[in-house]
Motif scaffolding. Structure first.
Motif, PDB file in Angstrom:
ATOM      1  N   TRP A   1      16.174 -63.809  40.841  1.00 30.90           N
ATOM      2  CA  TRP A   1      17.208 -62.222  40.601  1.00 30.90           C
ATOM      3  C   TRP A   1      18.567 -62.528  41.075  1.00 30.90           C
ATOM      4  N   SER A   2      18.900 -63.442  41.666  1.00 30.25           N
ATOM      5  CA  SER A   2      19.991 -63.531  42.488  1.00 30.25           C
ATOM      6  C   SER A   2      21.367 -63.503  41.604  1.00 30.25           C
ATOM      7  N   ALA A   3      21.102 -63.924  40.451  1.00 27.20           N
ATOM      8  CA  ALA A   3      22.263 -63.942  39.591  1.00 27.20           C
ATOM      9  C   ALA A   3      22.555 -62.439  38.796  1.00 27.20           C
ATOM     10  N   LEU A   4      21.698 -61.549  38.858  1.00 31.91           N
ATOM     11  CA  LEU A   4      21.856 -60.262  38.381  1.00 31.91           C
ATOM     12  C   LEU A   4      22.892 -59.425  39.256  1.00 31.91           C
ATOM     13  N   ALA A   5      23.930 -58.882  38.602  1.00 32.97           N
ATOM     14  CA  ALA A   5      24.983 -58.223  39.295  1.00 32.97           C
ATOM     15  C   ALA A   5      24.369 -57.176  40.345  1.00 32.97           C
ATOM     16  N   ALA A   6      23.534 -56.476  39.957  1.00 32.81           N
ATOM     17  CA  ALA A   6      23.074 -55.420  41.005  1.00 32.81           C
ATOM     18  C   ALA A   6      22.300 -56.177  42.148  1.00 32.81           C
ATOM     19  N   VAL A   7      21.694 -57.134  41.921  1.00 36.53           N
ATOM     20  CA  VAL A   7      20.990 -58.043  43.111  1.00 36.53           C
ATOM     21  C   VAL A   7      21.941 -58.588  43.707  1.00 36.53           C
ATOM     22  N   GLU A   8      22.870 -59.179  43.326  1.00 36.96           N
ATOM     23  CA  GLU A   8      24.061 -59.662  44.057  1.00 36.96           C
ATOM     24  C   GLU A   8      24.684 -58.969  44.868  1.00 36.96           C
TER      25      GLU A   8
END
Length: 348
Positions: free
Chosen positions: A273-280
């Motif tokens: 999930w690291s590429a998702l803006a919210a996760v990053e």
């Protein structure tokens, strides 16, 4: 003096009775029909006759969304069976703790028939259950409230049906005042600073579509709902993780209205999930609270919207301002406040 024999007297009496009967029939045929009483249209578009004595109605429901509305209108003492989604409601409202159950989401018809209920408050999109319950001789009031107008309509519907019109208008006025505050704050947030957001449901890839309250709350709080264009008859929908990634929201909110098979912490530490803006950016949150629900249709949607506003735009709406609104909500609805630790939320 005129004398009548037995036969002539009998004939005379029959003639008199026949004349009276014809007169009565003629008079009756000219009378206006008896009044049918007042009616109201419910959330499924059905026309319902109002009860003669609303205070004597005994209420049952298997629809968890109905609980906040019944509490807000002061109808808890009339509830004989209820589906409370969390212990908060039965702890905070003693009358609900004493109520029985007739099913969780799905009606147990046998239990309902034995409950003493005179009316079932149910969701609007379940015609089969409505017909089955009505065959038991129990009335059904259908409700729906997936946006602000729907919430107001539900409050007015139940207020009218159960004789709590004044309270319904009081609650609506309180909500209108709160949303006016939100509108004023949001109006001051420049368009170029607006952020995108999504509310995810019980599992990754299951989301609130554009016709659900949660998406409406995002927009009301000044956000941009990435799922605004997809709908599913006001139900949670599975679009898949790939679609969530293609939308790439800056904020990911996880519902508290259903049990999650994941946690925000797991998403934040999962490399997939690291590429998702919210996760990053570390912007994955569960909507409060652990034992209460601020994103379910009802008066608490005010709190959920205030919380989203604070979370997305903390400079526009501070932690202290949010705390004040939380206290005001619980005081208005329950006459007292509750500790954050008890409710299960943390403000930043």
């Amino acid at each position: 003096m005129i004398r009548h024999n037995g036969k002539s007297l009998c004939a005379l009496l029959l003639a008199v009775l026949l004349t009276l009967n014809l007169c009565a029939c003629g008079c009756q045929s000219q009378q206006s029909p008896a009044p049918t009483g007042e009616t109201v249209t419910d959330g499924a578009g059905r026309t319902l006759a109002l009860p003669e004595d609303p205070a004597e109605e005994k209420i049952a429901s298997v629809y968890g969304t109905a609980v906040p509305f019944l509490v807000a209108l002061g109808l808890s003492e009339q509830v004989v069976a209820v589906n409370a989604k969390s212990s908060f409601w039965t702890d905070a409202v003693p009358a609900l703790d004493e109520a029985g159950t007739v099913g969780r989401g799905v009606v147990d018809l046998e239990a309902l028939a034995a409950s003493g209920a005179t009316v079932l408050v149910h969701r609007a999109n379940d015609r089969e259950t409505v017909e089955a319950v009505e065959r038991l001789g129990i009335d059904v009031v259908c409700i729906s409230g997936e946006d602000l107008e729907g919430i107001y309509q539900t409050l007015r519907l139940l207020g009218t049906y159960f004789g709590r019109e004044d309270r319904a208008e009081e609650v609506i006025a309180w909500m209108e005042g709160k949303f006016e505050i939100i509108d004023e704050i949001v109006a001051g947030i420049p368009q170029e600073e607006r952020v995108t957001a999504l509310v995810m449901g019980s599992e990754p890839g299951r989301i609130a579509g554009g016709d659900m309250l949660q998406s409406w709350m995002i927009e009301k709080a000044g956000g941009i709902s990435v799922s605004a264009q997809v709908t599913n008859d006001s139900n949670w929908m599975n679009v898949g993780v790939e679609t969530v990634f293609s939308w790439n929201p800056q904020y990911l909110f996880c519902t508290s209205s259903a049990a999650l098979d994941y946690t925000p912490e797991e998403l934040l530490t999962d490399p997939a999930w690291s590429a998702l803006a919210a996760v990053e950016d570390g912007r994955v949150y569960q909507i409060p609270a652990r034992i209460d629900t601020w994103d379910m249709p009802g008066v608490a949607s005010v709190l959920g919207t205030f919380w989203m506003l604070h979370t997305m735009y903390p400079d526009a709406f501070s932690t202290q301002e949010l705390e004040a609104e939380i206290e005001d909500y619980y005081t208005f609805l329950f006459g007292r406040t509750f500790d954050a630790d008890y409710l299960g939320y943390t403000l930043t």
